[in-house]
Design a protein around this motif. Structure first.
Motif, short mmCIF file in Angstrom:
data_model
loop_
_atom_site.label_atom_id
_atom_site.label_comp_id
_atom_site.label_asym_id
_atom_site.label_seq_id
_atom_site.Cartn_x
_atom_site.Cartn_y
_atom_site.Cartn_z
N THR A 159 74.46 154.92 -13.22
CA THR A 159 74.45 154.49 -14.61
C THR A 159 75.86 154.52 -15.21
O THR A 159 76.25 153.59 -15.93
CB THR A 159 73.48 155.32 -15.47
N LEU A 187 77.75 151.43 -13.81
CA LEU A 187 77.29 150.18 -14.42
C LEU A 187 77.78 150.05 -15.86
O LEU A 187 78.24 148.98 -16.28
CB LEU A 187 75.76 150.10 -14.38
N GLU A 188 77.70 151.13 -16.62
CA GLU A 188 78.15 151.10 -18.02
C GLU A 188 79.67 150.91 -18.12
O GLU A 188 80.16 150.30 -19.06
CB GLU A 188 77.72 152.37 -18.74
N ILE A 221 75.62 146.36 -20.70
CA ILE A 221 74.39 146.40 -19.91
C ILE A 221 73.31 147.19 -20.65
O ILE A 221 73.56 148.22 -21.26
CB ILE A 221 74.64 146.99 -18.50
N TYR A 247 69.34 148.72 -19.90
CA TYR A 247 68.48 149.02 -18.76
C TYR A 247 67.39 150.00 -19.17
O TYR A 247 67.47 150.65 -20.20
CB TYR A 247 69.28 149.59 -17.58
N SER A 305 67.13 146.32 -14.98
CA SER A 305 68.01 145.70 -15.96
C SER A 305 67.95 144.19 -15.80
O SER A 305 67.80 143.68 -14.69
CB SER A 305 69.45 146.17 -15.75
N HIS A 325 77.47 138.45 -14.82
CA HIS A 325 77.61 139.87 -14.49
C HIS A 325 77.04 140.23 -13.11
O HIS A 325 77.18 141.38 -12.67
CB HIS A 325 76.94 140.74 -15.55
N ALA A 329 77.79 143.64 -10.86
CA ALA A 329 76.71 144.59 -10.57
C ALA A 329 76.60 144.86 -9.07
O ALA A 329 76.47 146.01 -8.65
CB ALA A 329 75.39 144.09 -11.13
N VAL A 383 79.53 147.04 -7.99
CA VAL A 383 79.36 148.42 -8.46
C VAL A 383 78.42 149.18 -7.54
O VAL A 383 78.72 150.30 -7.11
CB VAL A 383 78.85 148.44 -9.92
#
Length: 95
Positions: free
Chosen positions: A17, A20-21, A27, A29, A59, A65, A69, A72
């Motif tokens: 998390t 991703l953030e 984002i 989710y 998400s 994106h 993603a 990541v």
């Protein structure tokens, strides 16, 4: 638009998390915090025999994106080999 489903060991939830953030600041989710199941190599059932558990992150992201993603999750998987981090991608549309 794409639906991302990430199923991973509970121990790497914060790493996923946070990453991703960091790389997709906008984002959004949802997390199912406790997921039991059987993967390719082991079981995560939260029992004394199979004590580990997973979580599920869902998400919906815009097309631009998707590559970020994927990168990541690939990077997190590289840091935590053997944790069974899985990313599933489904083409979606909002009605």
């Amino acid at each position: 638009m794409y639906r991302l489903e990430i199923i991973a060991n509970k121990s790497v939830e914060e790493d996923i998390t946070d990453a991703l953030e960091q790389y997709i600041p906008e984002i959004l989710y949802s997390i199912v915090p406790l997921v039991y199941g059987r993967g390719g190599n082991d079981r995560k059932l939260g029992t004394s025999t199979w004590p580990e558990t997973n979580f599920l992150l869902v998400s919906y992201i815009e097309d631009e994106h998707l590559a970020t993603a994927k990168a990541v999750i690939k990077a997190v998987k590289g840091r935590f080999k053997g944790e069974g981090i899985k990313l599933f991608i489904i083409k979606s549309e909002e009605l």
